[in-house]
Structure formats: structure tokens, C-alpha cells
Enzyme design. Sequence first.
Site: not given
Length: 359
Positions: A168-170, A271
Site C-alpha cells: 500500500i502507499d506510504k 485514489r
Amino acid sequence: MTFSDDDLDLTPDATPGSVVSAEPDENGLYEHFRFTADAGQQLLRVDKFLTERMQKSSRNRIQQAAEAGCILVNGKAVKSNYRVKPLDVIQIVMDRPRYELEIIPEDIPLDIVYEDEALLVVNKPPGLVVHPGHGNYHGTLVNALAWHFRDNPNYDVNDPRMGLVHRIDKDTSGLLVVAKTPDAKTSLGKQFFNKTTKREYNAVVWGVPDPAKGTITGNIDRDLRDRLRMAVFPDGERGKHAVTHYEVLENLGPVSVVRCVLETGRTHQIRVHMRHIGHPLLNDARYGGDEILRGERTASYRKFVANCFDTCPRQALHARTLGFVHPVTGQEMFFTSEVPADMTAMIERWRRYAAGKQS
């Protein structure tokens, strides 16, 4: 024995045309090297073909890479006895970007939700980078895992046959599963590939999607004008097929809390899909959610939104649930992570705002 980047370093006289990619493919794999066979190439086993071109890699290492599914020919995984033909494109891929520095174990706290001999489920906080690379060579989840497994002789952080199964993204928080054995990673990887895992996210978005429950379908690829962003393209034009199911959980006037269920797992999928339908995630700077897109034009409202952004200084996205079949026991496992404090506090601010408007 392990299979690591150091074993695949090319020497200066290696065959030209090898590449290193910073972008994952549709299966989340990163290309580390690529070779194109000559038009006059004689039939030759792929392990021998690669050994001749990669001085630091033994034939045994190359064979291990093939067993791990890390060697592709014309886009398909092959075993080490595959015979290279003229103009074949041979790639070496891994499930992470190339590590340019040695992975140093770092004592970074881990919120471990579950662990046994085969796997580990961790709750990642926002702000923690998953993999080293792109200027983040320390302080990552991989460094934390290296520390956690430092006394485990069977776990090598550089071995692509084990480790993080997805990412998953930062600035997204939530659940991730880590495979501690090659067999566990193979099993879990197949479940993600076959879309049999259960992944649900909570997000706060601008506006209220209409209908309140629906499905977003749209191919995702790199934005043609901004390589740091993804974009949605018409089916068949470019990109990879992507499907997100959503449902509005709470209508808070200018914003809403939604549940998103992933059917596929593309880069930035939620997103970019929510932005595509006109409802970017709050405070998602990359996709325009850090601007005021709904609500009043007053100075007090602008200040209120700024305070909300300060409360949750990241895109409002949390990987809340994760479900899969245990690779050893066959038992269905399901994990839930509560929405973290920053998102919860911001949602509560919007609840008070919505209640004040209704009174």
C-alpha cells in the site's frame, strides 16, 4: 540459498539493453533486467543464456530465480530448461524495486496483528514507506521486517520467494500480509492474482457519490502528462483492467465516508478511480484532494478545512480489512484494523460540522 539483487549485478561487458524499471507491472512485479536474443540465436537453455550474460550470478542462482517465477520470456514465467529462441525477450522481475543498498535491519516498531510459522499480518501506520528505493533507503517497513526476523535463520529479507505479498502507499494506513516461507508466498500470491482475497478500505472523499453504491471500472496506466500520477483510460486504449466497488457509509455534507472494495489491485487504484468519478480523497495532493472542492466560500470554512487537513495530513485512506485462505491450514482468515486516530479525528470534525448545518 537466496536470490538477491547482488547476485544479479551486471558486469561492464554484459549484453547491452539490460534495464532496471522503477514501475511495477499489472502483477506488481518490477523489471530488474531485460535481454533480447539475437535474430541468429541458437536454441539454448535460459539458465545458461543468463549465466553467460551475468557474471556474478551462478547457474544455480538463476535456476532458483526461475523456480521463484522471476524469469519471464515474452511476458510469461518459464522454468530453467526453457530454450531461448531468436528474438525472445527475457526479463528478470521481482516483487520490489531494485535495492541499491544493503537492507539494514532497523528497530522500527511493528503493529503485528497476527503471526505464525507461515505468515505475519502487520498494521502499517501512515507515513511508513513499504520498500526501500526512490530516495527512501532507510526507515521502511522492509527494514523493520529485517529487524523483526533478524534471529530467524530461515528468513532472508532479500529473498524474493518470501516477504511482502502486496503493498500500500506510504501515506495509506492499514493491513499487509507478509509470507515467511516460499510456499506461503506462492499460495498467497496466487490468491491475490486470482482475486480471491478480501480487501476493503475506508476513505473520506469530497462530495457524495451518486449513486450511493456502485462500481467503477476503468483501465489504469501512467498519466501521460504526469508520470507520478495514474489515470483512467478507455477500455482497450491502454492500461490494465481495474475494478473498484464503493458504498457511501456516511453523508457529511461536503464530504462523505465511503467503503471501497478492491476487485483488482492496481497502483493508486482507489485514489485514481474516486478522482475519475469526481470525488477525490481528502488531502490527496497528487490527485487534487488537497483543494477545497465542495462547501462554502467563507474564510471560516477555509480555516475549518485547513484544520481538517492538519488533523489528517495525508490522503484519507485506510486498508481496514484483509481476508485470505491460510496457505498451510486452509482456514479462512479475516482481519480488521480500526481506522487510525488521524482519520477518525478528521471524520469527527466533519460530523460536528454536518450536525451544525442541520440544526
